[in-house]
Design a protein around this motif. Structure first.
Motif, PDB file in Angstrom:
ATOM      1  N   GLU A 183       0.828  -1.121  -0.040  1.00 26.34           N
ATOM      2  CA  GLU A 183       0.064  -0.227  -0.097  1.00 26.34           C
ATOM      3  C   GLU A 183       0.811   1.400  -0.048  1.00 26.34           C
ATOM      4  O   GLU A 183       0.595   2.371  -0.793  1.00 26.34           O
ATOM      5  N   ILE A 184       2.004   1.381   0.837  1.00 28.49           N
ATOM      6  CA  ILE A 184       2.745   2.417   0.808  1.00 28.49           C
ATOM      7  C   ILE A 184       3.492   2.668  -0.485  1.00 28.49           C
ATOM      8  O   ILE A 184       3.465   3.861  -0.904  1.00 28.49           O
ATOM      9  N   SER A 185       3.979   1.527  -1.018  1.00 27.69           N
ATOM     10  CA  SER A 185       4.829   1.959  -2.246  1.00 27.69           C
ATOM     11  C   SER A 185       3.857   2.089  -3.449  1.00 27.69           C
ATOM     12  O   SER A 185       4.453   2.625  -4.561  1.00 27.69           O
ATOM     13  N   ALA A 186       2.721   1.790  -3.234  1.00 28.87           N
ATOM     14  CA  ALA A 186       1.520   2.268  -4.336  1.00 28.87           C
ATOM     15  C   ALA A 186       1.090   3.541  -4.148  1.00 28.87           C
ATOM     16  O   ALA A 186       0.223   4.149  -4.812  1.00 28.87           O
ATOM     17  N   GLY A 187       1.675   4.310  -3.103  1.00 31.45           N
ATOM     18  CA  GLY A 187       0.909   5.656  -2.726  1.00 31.45           C
ATOM     19  C   GLY A 187       1.206   6.813  -3.450  1.00 31.45           C
ATOM     20  O   GLY A 187       0.641   7.709  -3.622  1.00 31.45           O
ATOM     21  N   ALA A 188       2.245   6.534  -4.503  1.00 27.08           N
ATOM     22  CA  ALA A 188       2.274   7.613  -5.583  1.00 27.08           C
ATOM     23  C   ALA A 188       3.290   7.111  -6.771  1.00 27.08           C
ATOM     24  O   ALA A 188       3.849   6.065  -6.417  1.00 27.08           O
ATOM     25  N   TYR A 189       3.633   7.916  -7.897  1.00 23.81           N
ATOM     26  CA  TYR A 189       4.499   7.414  -8.900  1.00 23.81           C
ATOM     27  C   TYR A 189       5.670   7.217  -8.455  1.00 23.81           C
ATOM     28  O   TYR A 189       6.412   6.010  -8.853  1.00 23.81           O
ATOM     29  N   SER A 190       6.375   8.092  -7.413  1.00 20.31           N
ATOM     30  CA  SER A 190       7.712   7.625  -6.987  1.00 20.31           C
ATOM     31  C   SER A 190       7.537   7.792  -5.313  1.00 20.31           C
ATOM     32  O   SER A 190       7.100   8.735  -4.776  1.00 20.31           O
ATOM     33  N   VAL A 191       8.046   6.482  -4.559  1.00 19.23           N
ATOM     34  CA  VAL A 191       7.791   6.565  -3.019  1.00 19.23           C
ATOM     35  C   VAL A 191       9.061   6.143  -2.456  1.00 19.23           C
ATOM     36  O   VAL A 191       9.874   5.066  -2.993  1.00 19.23           O
ATOM     37  N   SER A 192       9.641   6.913  -1.575  1.00 15.61           N
ATOM     38  CA  SER A 192      10.658   6.646  -0.738  1.00 15.61           C
ATOM     39  C   SER A 192      10.332   6.515   0.730  1.00 15.61           C
ATOM     40  O   SER A 192       9.707   7.180   1.301  1.00 15.61           O
ATOM     41  N   VAL A 193      10.985   5.269   1.565  1.00 15.29           N
ATOM     42  CA  VAL A 193      10.945   5.246   2.684  1.00 15.29           C
ATOM     43  C   VAL A 193      12.117   5.400   3.585  1.00 15.29           C
ATOM     44  O   VAL A 193      13.113   4.640   3.130  1.00 15.29           O
ATOM     45  N   PHE A 194      12.163   6.393   4.512  1.00 13.60           N
ATOM     46  CA  PHE A 194      13.660   6.601   5.213  1.00 13.60           C
ATOM     47  C   PHE A 194      13.425   6.259   6.538  1.00 13.60           C
ATOM     48  O   PHE A 194      12.570   6.575   7.268  1.00 13.60           O
ATOM     49  N   THR A 195      14.419   5.436   7.034  1.00 15.70           N
ATOM     50  CA  THR A 195      14.664   5.193   8.590  1.00 15.70           C
ATOM     51  C   THR A 195      16.013   5.086   8.980  1.00 15.70           C
ATOM     52  O   THR A 195      17.075   4.996   8.118  1.00 15.70           O
ATOM     53  N   ASP A 196      16.144   5.076  10.365  1.00 15.57           N
ATOM     54  CA  ASP A 196      17.489   4.623  10.720  1.00 15.57           C
ATOM     55  C   ASP A 196      17.513   3.375  11.311  1.00 15.57           C
ATOM     56  O   ASP A 196      18.471   3.033  11.943  1.00 15.57           O
ATOM     57  N   TRP A 197      16.274   2.720  11.496  1.00 17.05           N
ATOM     58  CA  TRP A 197      16.165   1.256  11.644  1.00 17.05           C
ATOM     59  C   TRP A 197      16.156   1.092  13.432  1.00 17.05           C
ATOM     60  O   TRP A 197      15.539   0.383  13.998  1.00 17.05           O
ATOM     61  N   HIS A 198      16.819   2.371  14.044  1.00 14.44           N
ATOM     62  CA  HIS A 198      16.889   1.957  15.654  1.00 14.44           C
ATOM     63  C   HIS A 198      15.695   2.754  16.231  1.00 14.44           C
ATOM     64  O   HIS A 198      15.505   2.696  17.468  1.00 14.44           O
ATOM     65  N   SER A 199      15.051   3.767  15.507  1.00 14.88           N
ATOM     66  CA  SER A 199      14.087   4.560  16.098  1.00 14.88           C
ATOM     67  C   SER A 199      12.458   3.961  16.134  1.00 14.88           C
ATOM     68  O   SER A 199      11.602   4.351  16.586  1.00 14.88           O
ATOM     69  N   ASP A 200      12.439   3.046  15.303  1.00 18.52           N
ATOM     70  CA  ASP A 200      11.332   2.102  14.681  1.00 18.52           C
ATOM     71  C   ASP A 200      10.142   2.672  14.406  1.00 18.52           C
ATOM     72  O   ASP A 200       9.028   2.540  14.332  1.00 18.52           O
ATOM     73  N   THR A 201      10.666   4.177  13.769  1.00 17.08           N
ATOM     74  CA  THR A 201       9.580   4.830  12.656  1.00 17.08           C
ATOM     75  C   THR A 201      10.366   4.937  11.416  1.00 17.08           C
ATOM     76  O   THR A 201      11.606   4.959  11.282  1.00 17.08           O
TER      77      THR A 201
END
Length: 425
Positions: A203-221
């Motif tokens: 669902e997230i990756s289909a949210g727009a023509y181009s989608v990026s998800v950023f995280t630092d993996w240790h903040s859990d968001t």
């Protein structure tokens, strides 16, 4: 022609190339003479690789001094460009003529030929790698003579030649597919729980023509960056709150502490494709090269499992990882493309510039993700042995045969490619 004996370094400064000479020819004749007289030769693009894929013990070449070409064929919707051109230069000229590329990488500073040679990409469920836009390549071969491979005239060999690691010859020109220019608007949503990213990635990756998800993996968001193409999608964001995140109140940079002025305009302000699809503006250097990068491409269906596995490593990332990014890439038919034959999710890691600290963590990441079918990016750091990397690319043996046919003397191969070929049965 400029020739220097000074050792060249890559953009990040973690690699000093082994070539005794660096040449910057200003004509095809100069280039042909250097190639014909070299025992081994390799091309250095914009230097935005983090391993020795562009290295050589022979002669290193830069092609950005060759005569500039941008030849737009409006009827066929194609552009032929010189091999040393960077995306920022090309994009501005295309847009002025009313055309666009379907996608761009996060950095517009990188060279087109170098990006294509290593399988670099942007993001979008329906968007293929940057190399998939190529319809023809013009090379100077090991004998110093020019030759061309195209999808139309060489349908069997061409898919093997596009992502080529510099092992087939010197690319002096490329032809790319075009489409009419379009506008994009982008919005940023910080605070999306990683548990939601794992559970609802499609669902997230289909949210727009181009989608990026950023995280630092240790903040859990995570922070989700939506780029909507306004001739195909609504010119509005999906709401003040979306999937647990809240719409950013102001401009945002993926790496905490870095100035958001480096980034392309956000907040839903419409703009030309080439000023929104990249994350960073071409007039700024987004960092000082104080980083190392790795990237792994997995089958897209494995995205949720991969996110869950990386969340479990949260403590290991602290102090070593600057930021990570999750993007999607559509399947293509290019033999050495990391997205060859399958829709992919690309997991990118921007590390601190300390290889001794990074490698153990990267090794642990790869131990978890390689069993899911991960393929390492050709231009970035990996802890995997050449035999392991070779096993990730099922058509590498065919590529070796193509390289041997086009460059029988092995003039354009280097230790990076030799190690891969040696690992094959």
């Amino acid at each position: 022609m400029q020739t220097t004996g000074a050792r060249a370094r890559n953009w990040a400064g973690n690699i000093t190339f082994g070539a005794a000479r660096l040449h910057r020819p200003t004509s095809l004749d100069e280039l042909r003479r250097v190639v014909a007289g070299a025992e081994r030769a390799h091309v250095l693009g914009s230097g935005h690789s983090f391993n020795r894929v562009a290295d050589t013990t022979g002669d290193l070449l830069r092609v950005d001094g060759l005569p500039r070409r941008v030849e737009i064929d409006a009827e066929r919707r194609q552009v032929t460009l010189s091999g040393g051109l960077r995306y920022a230069e090309l994009a501005a000229e295309l847009h002025a003529a009313g055309f666009a590329l379907a996608n761009l990488a996060s950095l517009p500073h990188i060279s087109v030929a170098g990006s294509v040679a290593t399988g670099t990409h942007g993001s979008g469920n329906a968007q293929r790698s940057l190399a998939a836009a190529v319809t023809a390549l013009e090379f100077v071969g090991g004998d110093g003579e020019s030759f061309t491979l195209s999808r139309a005239a060489d349908p069997e060999r061409f898919p093997g030649a596009v992502v080529h690691l510099g092992a087939l010859g010197v690319v002096t020109a490329l032809t790319l597919e075009l489409e009419p220019a379009f506008e994009v608007a982008q919005w940023v949503y910080p605070g999306v729980p990683l548990a939601t990213v794992a559970a609802r990635h499609p669902e997230i990756s289909a949210g727009a023509y181009s989608v990026s998800v950023f995280t630092d993996w240790h903040s859990d968001t995570a922070t989700v960056w939506l780029k909507r193409r306004l001739d195909r999608e609504p010119a509005e964001h999906p709401g003040e709150r979306w999937l647990g995140g809240a719409l950013a109140a102001g401009p945002w940079h993926p790496i905490p502490g870095m100035p958001a002025t480096f980034c392309t305009e956000q907040g839903g302000v419409p703009g030309p494709w080439h000023e929104r699809l990249p994350h960073f503006r071409p007039e700024f250097t987004p960092s000082r090269g104080e980083e190392l990068q790795s990237e792994l491409f997995l089958p897209r269906a494995a995205a949720g499992e991969a996110v869950t596995l990386l969340r479990a490593m949260a403590a290991e990332f602290a102090g070593v990882l600057q930021v990570a990014e999750i993007r999607t890439v559509a399947a293509d038919d290019l033999w050495l493309s990391p997205a060859a034959g399958r829709d992919s999710v690309a997991l990118h890691f921007t590390w601190v510039k300390d290889l001794a600290r990074v490698l153990p963590v990267l090794g642990a990441v790869e131990d978890r993700l390689l069993p899911l079918g991960a393929r390492p990016h050709w231009g970035k750091v990996t802890a995997a042995a050449p035999a392991t990397v070779a096993g990730c690319y099922p058509r590498l043996a065919e590529f070796r045969r193509l390289a041997e046919s086009l460059d029988p003397a092995g003039r354009f191969r280097n230790a990076f490619v030799d190690d891969l070929f040696a690992a094959l049965p």
